[in-house]
Design a protein around this motif. Structure first.
Motif, PDB file in Angstrom:
ATOM      1  N   MET A 236      53.630  52.999  35.280  1.00  0.00           N
ATOM      2  CA  MET A 236      52.632  51.944  35.481  1.00  0.00           C
ATOM      3  C   MET A 236      51.210  52.483  35.456  1.00  0.00           C
ATOM      4  O   MET A 236      50.247  51.734  35.629  1.00  0.00           O
ATOM      5  CB  MET A 236      52.914  51.213  36.790  1.00  0.00           C
ATOM      6  N   ARG A 237      51.054  53.805  35.275  1.00  0.00           N
ATOM      7  CA  ARG A 237      49.697  54.342  35.263  1.00  0.00           C
ATOM      8  C   ARG A 237      48.948  53.897  34.019  1.00  0.00           C
ATOM      9  O   ARG A 237      49.493  53.886  32.913  1.00  0.00           O
ATOM     10  CB  ARG A 237      49.739  55.865  35.363  1.00  0.00           C
ATOM     11  N   LEU A 238      47.699  53.528  34.227  1.00  0.00           N
ATOM     12  CA  LEU A 238      46.923  52.906  33.156  1.00  0.00           C
ATOM     13  C   LEU A 238      46.125  53.949  32.381  1.00  0.00           C
ATOM     14  O   LEU A 238      45.644  54.921  32.966  1.00  0.00           O
ATOM     15  CB  LEU A 238      45.942  51.903  33.777  1.00  0.00           C
ATOM     16  N   PRO A 239      45.956  53.740  31.080  1.00  0.00           N
ATOM     17  CA  PRO A 239      45.097  54.652  30.321  1.00  0.00           C
ATOM     18  C   PRO A 239      43.628  54.404  30.673  1.00  0.00           C
ATOM     19  O   PRO A 239      43.235  53.277  30.947  1.00  0.00           O
ATOM     20  CB  PRO A 239      45.373  54.271  28.867  1.00  0.00           C
ATOM     21  N   ALA A 240      42.834  55.474  30.666  1.00  0.00           N
ATOM     22  CA  ALA A 240      41.399  55.313  30.939  1.00  0.00           C
ATOM     23  C   ALA A 240      40.710  54.778  29.691  1.00  0.00           C
ATOM     24  O   ALA A 240      41.315  54.694  28.614  1.00  0.00           O
ATOM     25  CB  ALA A 240      40.794  56.648  31.345  1.00  0.00           C
ATOM     26  N   ASN A 241      39.459  54.418  29.827  1.00  0.00           N
ATOM     27  CA  ASN A 241      38.628  54.006  28.700  1.00  0.00           C
ATOM     28  C   ASN A 241      38.608  55.124  27.654  1.00  0.00           C
ATOM     29  O   ASN A 241      38.630  56.304  27.999  1.00  0.00           O
ATOM     30  CB  ASN A 241      37.211  53.764  29.247  1.00  0.00           C
ATOM     31  N   GLU A 242      38.550  54.756  26.384  1.00  0.00           N
ATOM     32  CA  GLU A 242      38.613  55.803  25.339  1.00  0.00           C
ATOM     33  C   GLU A 242      37.391  56.726  25.354  1.00  0.00           C
ATOM     34  O   GLU A 242      37.420  57.797  24.770  1.00  0.00           O
ATOM     35  CB  GLU A 242      38.801  55.188  23.951  1.00  0.00           C
ATOM     36  N   TYR A 243      36.326  56.306  26.032  1.00  0.00           N
ATOM     37  CA  TYR A 243      35.136  57.161  26.126  1.00  0.00           C
ATOM     38  C   TYR A 243      35.091  57.924  27.452  1.00  0.00           C
ATOM     39  O   TYR A 243      34.048  58.409  27.858  1.00  0.00           O
ATOM     40  CB  TYR A 243      33.864  56.319  25.958  1.00  0.00           C
ATOM     41  N   SER A 244      36.220  57.992  28.121  1.00  0.00           N
ATOM     42  CA  SER A 244      36.272  58.716  29.389  1.00  0.00           C
ATOM     43  C   SER A 244      37.210  59.906  29.267  1.00  0.00           C
ATOM     44  O   SER A 244      38.280  59.793  28.661  1.00  0.00           O
ATOM     45  CB  SER A 244      36.820  57.813  30.502  1.00  0.00           C
ATOM     46  N   SER A 245      36.788  61.034  29.811  1.00  0.00           N
ATOM     47  CA  SER A 245      37.675  62.184  29.897  1.00  0.00           C
ATOM     48  C   SER A 245      37.531  62.740  31.311  1.00  0.00           C
ATOM     49  O   SER A 245      36.512  63.342  31.652  1.00  0.00           O
ATOM     50  CB  SER A 245      37.261  63.215  28.844  1.00  0.00           C
ATOM     51  N   ILE A 246      38.543  62.454  32.120  1.00  0.00           N
ATOM     52  CA  ILE A 246      38.436  62.751  33.552  1.00  0.00           C
ATOM     53  C   ILE A 246      39.476  63.803  33.920  1.00  0.00           C
ATOM     54  O   ILE A 246      40.676  63.577  33.747  1.00  0.00           O
ATOM     55  CB  ILE A 246      38.613  61.457  34.378  1.00  0.00           C
ATOM     56  N   LYS A 247      38.985  64.954  34.391  1.00  0.00           N
ATOM     57  CA  LYS A 247      39.913  66.069  34.620  1.00  0.00           C
ATOM     58  C   LYS A 247      40.751  65.901  35.878  1.00  0.00           C
ATOM     59  O   LYS A 247      41.940  66.124  35.865  1.00  0.00           O
ATOM     60  CB  LYS A 247      39.115  67.378  34.714  1.00  0.00           C
ATOM     61  N   LYS A 248      40.113  65.523  36.989  1.00  0.00           N
ATOM     62  CA  LYS A 248      40.862  65.389  38.255  1.00  0.00           C
ATOM     63  C   LYS A 248      40.487  64.086  38.948  1.00  0.00           C
ATOM     64  O   LYS A 248      39.301  63.769  39.080  1.00  0.00           O
ATOM     65  CB  LYS A 248      40.494  66.532  39.213  1.00  0.00           C
ATOM     66  N   VAL A 249      41.509  63.374  39.367  1.00  0.00           N
ATOM     67  CA  VAL A 249      41.269  62.121  40.097  1.00  0.00           C
ATOM     68  C   VAL A 249      41.840  62.286  41.513  1.00  0.00           C
ATOM     69  O   VAL A 249      43.046  62.506  41.685  1.00  0.00           O
ATOM     70  CB  VAL A 249      41.953  60.922  39.394  1.00  0.00           C
ATOM     71  N   ILE A 250      40.948  62.214  42.490  1.00  0.00           N
ATOM     72  CA  ILE A 250      41.358  62.446  43.876  1.00  0.00           C
ATOM     73  C   ILE A 250      41.104  61.184  44.691  1.00  0.00           C
ATOM     74  O   ILE A 250      39.965  60.700  44.759  1.00  0.00           O
ATOM     75  CB  ILE A 250      40.520  63.595  44.500  1.00  0.00           C
ATOM     76  N   GLY A 251      42.133  60.653  45.305  1.00  0.00           N
ATOM     77  CA  GLY A 251      41.987  59.467  46.154  1.00  0.00           C
ATOM     78  C   GLY A 251      41.623  59.889  47.567  1.00  0.00           C
ATOM     79  O   GLY A 251      42.200  60.842  48.106  1.00  0.00           O
ATOM     80  N   VAL A 252      40.660  59.190  48.151  1.00  0.00           N
ATOM     81  CA  VAL A 252      40.310  59.460  49.549  1.00  0.00           C
ATOM     82  C   VAL A 252      40.796  58.257  50.348  1.00  0.00           C
ATOM     83  O   VAL A 252      40.335  57.128  50.123  1.00  0.00           O
ATOM     84  CB  VAL A 252      38.792  59.681  49.717  1.00  0.00           C
ATOM     85  N   VAL A 253      41.755  58.486  51.228  1.00  0.00           N
ATOM     86  CA  VAL A 253      42.416  57.361  51.896  1.00  0.00           C
ATOM     87  C   VAL A 253      42.275  57.468  53.417  1.00  0.00           C
ATOM     88  O   VAL A 253      42.018  58.543  53.955  1.00  0.00           O
ATOM     89  CB  VAL A 253      43.929  57.281  51.533  1.00  0.00           C
ATOM     90  N   SER A 254      42.454  56.330  54.064  1.00  0.00           N
ATOM     91  CA  SER A 254      42.531  56.329  55.528  1.00  0.00           C
ATOM     92  C   SER A 254      43.491  55.225  55.913  1.00  0.00           C
ATOM     93  O   SER A 254      43.672  54.263  55.167  1.00  0.00           O
ATOM     94  CB  SER A 254      41.154  56.074  56.147  1.00  0.00           C
ATOM     95  N   GLY A 255      44.104  55.382  57.067  1.00  0.00           N
ATOM     96  CA  GLY A 255      45.053  54.368  57.526  1.00  0.00           C
ATOM     97  C   GLY A 255      44.348  53.116  58.005  1.00  0.00           C
ATOM     98  O   GLY A 255      44.921  52.046  58.033  1.00  0.00           O
ATOM     99  N   LYS A 256      43.076  53.277  58.406  1.00  0.00           N
ATOM    100  CA  LYS A 256      42.332  52.103  58.878  1.00  0.00           C
ATOM    101  C   LYS A 256      40.853  52.278  58.545  1.00  0.00           C
ATOM    102  O   LYS A 256      40.433  53.393  58.190  1.00  0.00           O
ATOM    103  CB  LYS A 256      42.516  51.892  60.382  1.00  0.00           C
ATOM    104  N   GLY A 257      40.090  51.186  58.662  1.00  0.00           N
ATOM    105  CA  GLY A 257      38.663  51.239  58.338  1.00  0.00           C
ATOM    106  C   GLY A 257      37.851  51.908  59.439  1.00  0.00           C
ATOM    107  O   GLY A 257      38.319  52.064  60.567  1.00  0.00           O
ATOM    108  N   GLY A 258      36.660  52.335  59.105  1.00  0.00           N
ATOM    109  CA  GLY A 258      35.720  52.826  60.107  1.00  0.00           C
ATOM    110  C   GLY A 258      35.856  54.283  60.494  1.00  0.00           C
ATOM    111  O   GLY A 258      35.144  54.760  61.370  1.00  0.00           O
ATOM    112  N   VAL A 259      36.753  55.021  59.854  1.00  0.00           N
ATOM    113  CA  VAL A 259      36.933  56.432  60.226  1.00  0.00           C
ATOM    114  C   VAL A 259      35.987  57.364  59.453  1.00  0.00           C
ATOM    115  O   VAL A 259      35.921  58.554  59.724  1.00  0.00           O
ATOM    116  CB  VAL A 259      38.397  56.918  60.037  1.00  0.00           C
ATOM    117  N   GLY A 260      35.264  56.793  58.479  1.00  0.00           N
ATOM    118  CA  GLY A 260      34.323  57.609  57.707  1.00  0.00           C
ATOM    119  C   GLY A 260      34.844  57.977  56.329  1.00  0.00           C
ATOM    120  O   GLY A 260      34.353  58.904  55.693  1.00  0.00           O
ATOM    121  N   LYS A 261      35.789  57.197  55.822  1.00  0.00           N
ATOM    122  CA  LYS A 261      36.372  57.477  54.502  1.00  0.00           C
ATOM    123  C   LYS A 261      35.305  57.457  53.406  1.00  0.00           C
ATOM    124  O   LYS A 261      35.246  58.371  52.579  1.00  0.00           O
ATOM    125  CB  LYS A 261      37.472  56.436  54.224  1.00  0.00           C
TER     126      LYS A 261
END
Ligand code: ADP
Length: 271
Positions: free
Chosen positions: A22-47
């Motif tokens: 289900m992963r989507l292809p990026a825009n053809e003008y994009s070349s992105i080496k590393k994609v890092i998600g910054v997550v938190s279990g809840k809001g307000g923690v400084g994510k």
């Protein structure tokens, strides 16, 4: 039916001849080496603050950094960087805004007529916008893209986990009691999706007295070492409560926040 975790070897679903990714292809003008998600279990923690700091640290080290603001109902990235103009586009796609240091940013706030208008959209619409940020934004060459993920473990974060080709996630937490359980939920969700958990960052971990240098545990004793050991992931950093961080971010000067504590982490992410 169980959710797709991209691991076809352990899956009995028949997704047609080819098993479905289900992963989507990026825009053809994009070349992105590393994609890092910054997550938190809840809001307000400084994510969002930590996302900005990671991008600033990476950009300051000479990498091309970008932030995809997937926190659609609470977008705070453009404001933190003092960006208030609307995004431009052409028939090929949308152009990200650029911070003073050159960090590329896309956020729903850059598309709204009024940046303080509430985003009162339902989950599928929000997920669609995030996917568009990946597919229809001309990101160009990017070394590190940090995704400021929607908080929690609901429908929208799940879609982001499925749709974006995340190389890993960083979990942001604070030393409060309830947070332990919440961190585990975020961890389990990533594991379910087969996405590596790079480690945890404890934000607002302590307050260091500017006069005597003594550290005070304002939000209680840190539990980060314990949580990290239990989950088998490293502690990537502990960030203090710092009124300068809050002031600068509030004033749109996130690039002036001291990010030294994250420098070593940026080097490690390159591996
Ligand atoms: P989230 O993205 O998790 O909702 P934010 O990054 O928006 O959280 O931070 C919530 C509030 O806490 C903001 O006002 C921010 O300036 C402040 N804040 C975040 N981290 C720190 C810190 N280390 N020291 C002081 N204030 C902080």
């Amino acid at each position: 039916m169980s959710e797709c975790n991209h691991d076809c070897s352990s899956c009995s679903s028949k997704c047609g001849e080819e098993k479905q990714d289900m992963r989507l292809p990026a825009n053809e003008y994009s070349s992105i080496k590393k994609v890092i998600g910054v997550v938190s279990g809840k809001g307000g923690v400084g994510k969002s603050t930590v996302t900005s700091m990671l991008a600033v640290a990476a950009q300051s080290k000479g990498f091309q950094a970008a932030i995809l603001d997937a926190d659609v109902t609470g977008p705070s990235i453009p404001k933190a960087f003092g960006i208030h103009q609307r995004a431009q586009g052409d028939e090929q796609g949308l152009f990200p805004a650029e911070s003073k240091l050159g960090i590329r940013i896309m956020s729903v706030n850059l598309l709204l007529e009024k940046e303080d208008a509430p985003v009162v959209w339902r989950g599928p619409v929000i997920s669609g916008v995030i996917n568009q940020f990946w597919q229809e934004v001309i990101w160009g060459d990017v070394d590190y893209m940090f995704v400021d993920m929607p908080p929690g473990t609901g429908d929208v974060p799940l879609t982001v986990f499925q749709g974006l080709p995340l190389d890993g996630i960083i979990i942001v937490t604070t030393p409060q009691d309830l947070v332990t359980m919440i961190v585990k939920k975020a961890y389990n969700m990533a594991k379910l999706m087969n996405i590596p958990v790079l480690g945890v960052i404890e934000n607002m971990s302590y307050f260091e007295c500017p006069d005597c240098g003594k550290r005070h545990n304002i939000f209680g004793e840190s539990k980060i070492e314990e949580i990290a050991r239990e989950l088998g992931v490293p502690v990537l950093a502990r960030l203090p409560i710092d009124s300068k961080t809050a002031d600068l971010t509030d004033k749109g000067a996130a690039e002036l926040v001291n990010t030294d504590v994250l420098n070593a982490l940026i080097d490690k992410l390159a591996d």
